[in-house]
Write a protein that holds these residues in place. Structure first.
Motif, PDB file in Angstrom:
ATOM      1  N   VAL A 352       0.927  -1.276   0.154  1.00 13.14           N
ATOM      2  CA  VAL A 352      -0.127   0.118   0.028  1.00 13.14           C
ATOM      3  C   VAL A 352       0.920   1.211  -0.053  1.00 13.14           C
ATOM      4  O   VAL A 352       1.754   1.340   1.010  1.00 13.14           O
ATOM      5  N   SER A 353       0.662   2.276  -0.946  1.00 12.28           N
ATOM      6  CA  SER A 353       1.499   3.382  -1.127  1.00 12.28           C
ATOM      7  C   SER A 353       0.618   4.568  -0.328  1.00 12.28           C
ATOM      8  O   SER A 353      -0.408   4.365   0.058  1.00 12.28           O
ATOM      9  N   ALA A 354       1.458   5.633  -0.167  1.00 12.93           N
ATOM     10  CA  ALA A 354       0.968   6.918   0.585  1.00 12.93           C
ATOM     11  C   ALA A 354      -0.299   7.403  -0.238  1.00 12.93           C
ATOM     12  O   ALA A 354      -1.308   7.517   0.429  1.00 12.93           O
ATOM     13  N   ASP A 355      -0.260   7.456  -1.574  1.00  9.82           N
ATOM     14  CA  ASP A 355      -1.373   8.028  -2.150  1.00  9.82           C
ATOM     15  C   ASP A 355      -2.617   7.071  -2.112  1.00  9.82           C
ATOM     16  O   ASP A 355      -3.622   7.300  -1.875  1.00  9.82           O
ATOM     17  N   GLU A 356      -2.391   5.832  -2.028  1.00 13.72           N
ATOM     18  CA  GLU A 356      -3.435   4.873  -1.883  1.00 13.72           C
ATOM     19  C   GLU A 356      -4.083   4.943  -0.483  1.00 13.72           C
ATOM     20  O   GLU A 356      -5.269   4.805  -0.610  1.00 13.72           O
ATOM     21  N   LEU A 357      -3.260   5.056   0.428  1.00  8.59           N
ATOM     22  CA  LEU A 357      -4.000   5.255   1.916  1.00  8.59           C
ATOM     23  C   LEU A 357      -4.528   6.750   2.008  1.00  8.59           C
ATOM     24  O   LEU A 357      -5.509   6.746   2.607  1.00  8.59           O
ATOM     25  N   ARG A 358      -3.999   7.650   1.393  1.00  5.49           N
ATOM     26  CA  ARG A 358      -4.645   8.789   1.483  1.00  5.49           C
ATOM     27  C   ARG A 358      -5.891   8.854   0.923  1.00  5.49           C
ATOM     28  O   ARG A 358      -6.966   9.335   1.543  1.00  5.49           O
ATOM     29  N   HIS A 359      -6.029   8.316  -0.395  1.00  5.36           N
ATOM     30  CA  HIS A 359      -7.276   8.231  -1.157  1.00  5.36           C
ATOM     31  C   HIS A 359      -8.426   7.408  -0.328  1.00  5.36           C
ATOM     32  O   HIS A 359      -9.453   8.017  -0.446  1.00  5.36           O
ATOM     33  N   THR A 360      -7.863   6.370   0.271  1.00  3.75           N
ATOM     34  CA  THR A 360      -9.009   5.635   1.113  1.00  3.75           C
ATOM     35  C   THR A 360      -9.713   6.569   2.299  1.00  3.75           C
ATOM     36  O   THR A 360     -10.451   6.687   2.440  1.00  3.75           O
ATOM     37  N   LEU A 361      -8.452   7.114   2.992  1.00  7.08           N
ATOM     38  CA  LEU A 361      -8.833   8.034   4.298  1.00  7.08           C
ATOM     39  C   LEU A 361      -9.654   9.234   3.797  1.00  7.08           C
ATOM     40  O   LEU A 361     -10.300   9.672   4.667  1.00  7.08           O
ATOM     41  N   LEU A 362      -9.352   9.726   2.770  1.00  8.07           N
ATOM     42  CA  LEU A 362     -10.277  11.012   2.443  1.00  8.07           C
ATOM     43  C   LEU A 362     -11.573  10.703   1.969  1.00  8.07           C
ATOM     44  O   LEU A 362     -12.376  11.804   2.268  1.00  8.07           O
ATOM     45  N   HIS A 363     -12.055   9.397   1.832  1.00  8.80           N
ATOM     46  CA  HIS A 363     -13.363   9.113   1.695  1.00  8.80           C
ATOM     47  C   HIS A 363     -14.296   8.939   2.877  1.00  8.80           C
ATOM     48  O   HIS A 363     -15.508   8.916   3.079  1.00  8.80           O
ATOM     49  N   ALA A 364     -13.570   8.895   4.067  1.00  9.96           N
ATOM     50  CA  ALA A 364     -14.162   9.126   5.665  1.00  9.96           C
ATOM     51  C   ALA A 364     -14.364  10.480   5.843  1.00  9.96           C
ATOM     52  O   ALA A 364     -13.695  11.218   5.858  1.00  9.96           O
ATOM     53  N   PRO A 365     -15.759  10.992   5.890  1.00 12.62           N
ATOM     54  CA  PRO A 365     -16.392  12.279   6.213  1.00 12.62           C
ATOM     55  C   PRO A 365     -16.242  12.800   7.376  1.00 12.62           C
ATOM     56  O   PRO A 365     -16.885  13.150   8.197  1.00 12.62           O
ATOM     57  N   LEU A 366     -14.892  12.910   7.762  1.00 15.40           N
ATOM     58  CA  LEU A 366     -14.653  13.160   9.020  1.00 15.40           C
ATOM     59  C   LEU A 366     -14.703  14.885   9.302  1.00 15.40           C
ATOM     60  O   LEU A 366     -14.989  15.171  10.424  1.00 15.40           O
ATOM     61  N   ASP A 367     -15.037  15.464   8.227  1.00 15.92           N
ATOM     62  CA  ASP A 367     -15.186  16.923   8.341  1.00 15.92           C
ATOM     63  C   ASP A 367     -16.726  17.183   8.772  1.00 15.92           C
ATOM     64  O   ASP A 367     -17.096  18.328   9.190  1.00 15.92           O
ATOM     65  N   HIS A 368     -17.409  16.259   8.820  1.00 13.76           N
ATOM     66  CA  HIS A 368     -18.965  16.142   9.242  1.00 13.76           C
ATOM     67  C   HIS A 368     -19.341  15.341  10.534  1.00 13.76           C
ATOM     68  O   HIS A 368     -20.215  15.245  10.999  1.00 13.76           O
ATOM     69  N   GLY A 369     -18.194  14.818  11.255  1.00  9.90           N
ATOM     70  CA  GLY A 369     -18.502  14.284  12.421  1.00  9.90           C
ATOM     71  C   GLY A 369     -17.465  12.739  12.517  1.00  9.90           C
ATOM     72  O   GLY A 369     -16.680  12.613  11.560  1.00  9.90           O
ATOM     73  N   PRO A 370     -17.822  11.825  13.298  1.00 10.73           N
ATOM     74  CA  PRO A 370     -17.016  10.553  13.419  1.00 10.73           C
ATOM     75  C   PRO A 370     -17.466   9.715  12.073  1.00 10.73           C
ATOM     76  O   PRO A 370     -18.347   9.701  11.431  1.00 10.73           O
ATOM     77  N   ALA A 371     -16.471   8.875  11.762  1.00 16.98           N
ATOM     78  CA  ALA A 371     -16.600   7.982  10.466  1.00 16.98           C
ATOM     79  C   ALA A 371     -15.995   6.756  10.929  1.00 16.98           C
ATOM     80  O   ALA A 371     -15.306   6.441  11.660  1.00 16.98           O
ATOM     81  N   ASP A 372     -16.224   5.724   9.931  1.00 26.24           N
ATOM     82  CA  ASP A 372     -15.802   4.388  10.181  1.00 26.24           C
ATOM     83  C   ASP A 372     -15.085   3.842   8.689  1.00 26.24           C
ATOM     84  O   ASP A 372     -15.696   4.064   7.969  1.00 26.24           O
ATOM     85  N   ILE A 373     -13.910   3.156   9.064  1.00 23.51           N
ATOM     86  CA  ILE A 373     -13.555   2.428   7.990  1.00 23.51           C
ATOM     87  C   ILE A 373     -13.285   0.911   8.430  1.00 23.51           C
ATOM     88  O   ILE A 373     -13.155   0.701   9.510  1.00 23.51           O
ATOM     89  N   SER A 374     -12.990   0.227   7.256  1.00 18.00           N
ATOM     90  CA  SER A 374     -12.574  -1.269   7.787  1.00 18.00           C
ATOM     91  C   SER A 374     -11.821  -1.822   6.830  1.00 18.00           C
ATOM     92  O   SER A 374     -11.204  -1.252   5.853  1.00 18.00           O
ATOM     93  N   LEU A 375     -11.347  -2.905   6.991  1.00 19.70           N
ATOM     94  CA  LEU A 375     -10.366  -3.627   6.116  1.00 19.70           C
ATOM     95  C   LEU A 375     -10.996  -3.591   4.683  1.00 19.70           C
ATOM     96  O   LEU A 375     -10.120  -3.545   3.589  1.00 19.70           O
ATOM     97  N   ASN A 376     -12.061  -3.945   4.511  1.00 17.98           N
ATOM     98  CA  ASN A 376     -12.721  -4.370   3.161  1.00 17.98           C
ATOM     99  C   ASN A 376     -12.511  -2.933   2.439  1.00 17.98           C
ATOM    100  O   ASN A 376     -12.530  -2.717   1.250  1.00 17.98           O
ATOM    101  N   THR A 377     -13.002  -1.709   3.142  1.00 17.30           N
ATOM    102  CA  THR A 377     -12.917  -0.472   2.641  1.00 17.30           C
ATOM    103  C   THR A 377     -11.586   0.013   1.997  1.00 17.30           C
ATOM    104  O   THR A 377     -11.479   0.637   1.167  1.00 17.30           O
TER     105      THR A 377
END
Length: 523
Positions: A352-377
């Motif tokens: 997993v590269s930095a860009d790939e991890l950043r792309h994943t984490l950016l999809h968690a809507p933390l600017d609007h409150g708590p969010a959840d990610i998983s291994l599948n995500t």
């Protein structure tokens, strides 16, 4: 609201009691980096300065767990956290160790000077409070040494802030308080410490509303103002911290986020040759605080209270960026509970590269409150990006090498980039909307030609910097993707074709990540 040409972003200092997990990476520090890159692309002069929170009792707890001194623990994790941020392509202009020789005396002196100033103006008041102590050892049970239930939401918590609802409290408000260091009974003693209270609580709330703070993050601040009028701690119990000759033994100056930021301002002033600290009123520098929702009081309330009490010598943050807590597989990522995925293990031990991890984490809507990610995500986003790089981006770059005519002015790309950058100001940023704009562009039905590649580079710069830089170089532009340069569209002759082998990656198998997943049910 107006952004000056000079901007200082100060993400809240991480505690060096362990390495960084994806909750750290996907929250405050990713936001600081993305916003900084978007502002630089528009021509602003931006600095991102922070460091580690060495004077935090969680360091002492980690040292006891690891069987070494707090000083060794700080040095080791301070260096490790810097490597973690670098691996995630988080660019810092300074990384400060307040206990190091270069900063120790000046850091202590700044805290002492501000406390003296607040005493002089009458903003600081000595007040009595009940503090829990361990009956057998006499240790003050504060920070990592105390647990109980939140007085607001009833969820398990400790220290002085609830990570579930963001509520701030003093020790005596904690429900069913108990020691975290054994079975010793809790003994309550009356101690005196320095506190400050807002002169104008309503003005604090109004200022944050006007700056666009979202209601979900404004709520804890409003509760604090209603419940205790904006009262904040200036000193506390402890032996590990910012000691001062003006305080009795067993007391330390509160090592708060705002004064840490003011010190970062001093580092900024010294490095730029500016006449004043950016936190001086009228400095001409936009100051931006960035922190998680569990630090609402240190980030939203304390700066205004201290600024009001300083009577014109300090100004609070011009803008504040608050993010919700990131859950992994249903529970909040936690260093102390070893729950989450650690950046060092993921980025150094897997494909997993930095860009790939950043792309994943950016999809968690933390600017609007708590969010959840998983291994599948995580696996889904990584593989989606890898497939696009292989089937769309690589062929587009191959065709670019065969193109002889100059790149035309990419009007659509410039428009899309300007709209995306508008989502990435320090006032109510929305990183999830920004990554959607990128996803929409790279998945658009238009022909993936040179002008389309300009859009990939411009929209990718704040979010996926390694990919954006690669595309920009292939287009023949020097430096980093830049709106002004793209508007002029006078690229240099294209470089010799670089290999695109780095764009080819096999699909990620989630089984290869499982050894790096830490799951522990929090208390």
């Amino acid at each position: 609201m107006h952004i000056h040409q000079k901007v200082l972003l100060v993400p809240m200092q991480p505690t060096p009691n362990g390495r960084m997990h994806i909750g750290h990476g996907g929250g405050t520090y990713l936001r600081a980096d993305v916003i900084a890159r978007a502002l630089r692309a528009q021509g602003h002069e931006v600095a991102v300065i922070t460091g580690s929170d060495v004077y935090e009792d969680w360091v002492v707890a980690a040292a006891q767990r690891e069987g070494r001194s707090p000083e060794e623990t700080c040095r080791d994790h301070h260096a490790g956290i810097a490597r973690d941020l670098d691996r995630l392509s988080i660019r810092l202009d300074a990384w400060i160790d307040p206990s190091g020789e270069a900063h120790r005396d000046a850091y202590r002196q700044l805290h002492e000077d501000v406390l003296t100033r607040l005493r002089t103006t009458g903003a600081a008041r000595l007040e009595s409070e009940r503090i829990p102590f361990a009956q057998d050892t006499g240790r003050a049970l504060v920070g990592p040494w105390i647990a109980g239930e939140c007085p607001h939401c009833g969820r398990p918590c400790g220290g002085s802030t609830c990570t579930s609802c963001g509520e701030y409290f003093v020790p005596e408000q904690l429900v069913h308080a108990r020691s975290r260091i054994g079975d010793s009974p809790v003994q309550w003693r009356t101690e005196q410490n320095w506190f400050a209270t807002a002169d104008d609580p309503g003005a604090i709330a109004d200022r944050h509303r006007a700056a666009g703070l979202r209601p979900v993050f404004l709520a804890p601040l409003l509760r604090a103002l209603d419940n205790h009028g904006g009262r904040v701690r200036l000193t506390g119990q402890g032996d590990w911290g910012v000691r001062s000759g003006t305080l009795p033994a067993g007391k330390v100056i509160s090592n708060g986020y705002f004064l840490y930021s003011v010190y970062c301002g001093e580092v900024h002033r010294a490095s730029t040759g500016a006449a004043v600290n950016p936190f001086t009123p009228g400095s001409g520098v936009t100051t931006v605080g960035l922190f998680g929702s569990d630090n609402s009081t240190p980030g939203l309330l304390v700066p205004d209270v201290i600024a009001q009490g300083s009577q014109g010598t300090l100004a609070p943050f011009d803008a504040t960026v608050v993010n919700g807590m990131l859950n992994f597989e249903g529970h909040k990522c936690s260093t102390s509970k070893r729950h989450g995925i650690w950046l060092s293990e993921l980025l150094e031990g897997t494909s997993v590269s930095a860009d790939e991890l950043r792309h994943t984490l950016l999809h968690a809507p933390l600017d609007h409150g708590p969010a959840d990610i998983s291994l599948n995500t995580l696996t889904h986003h990584v593989n989606t990006l890898r497939e696009w790089r292989t089937t769309v981006l690589r062929p587009a770059l191959d065709r670019l090498r065969e193109q002889s005519h100059p790149v035309r002015r990419a009007e659509a790309a410039l428009k899309a980039a300007a709209e995306q950058y508008a989502l990435l100001t320090p006032y109510s940023p929305d990183l999830t909307a920004a990554v959607k704009a990128f996803d929409d562009w790279i998945g658009s039905p238009q022909v993936p030609d040179a002008e389309w590649l300009v859009g990939v580079a411009l929209l990718g710069r704040p979010l996926l910097p390694d990919l954006a830089d690669h595309v920009w170089t292939q287009l023949g532009f020097p430096g980093e993707p830049d709106l002004r340069q793209a508007e002029q569209l006078e690229p240099l002759p294209r470089q010799s074709p670089a290999t695109t082998a780095d764009l080819l990656s096999a699909p990620l198998d989630p089984a290869t990540l499982e050894p790096y997943v830490h799951l522990q049910d929090p208390e």
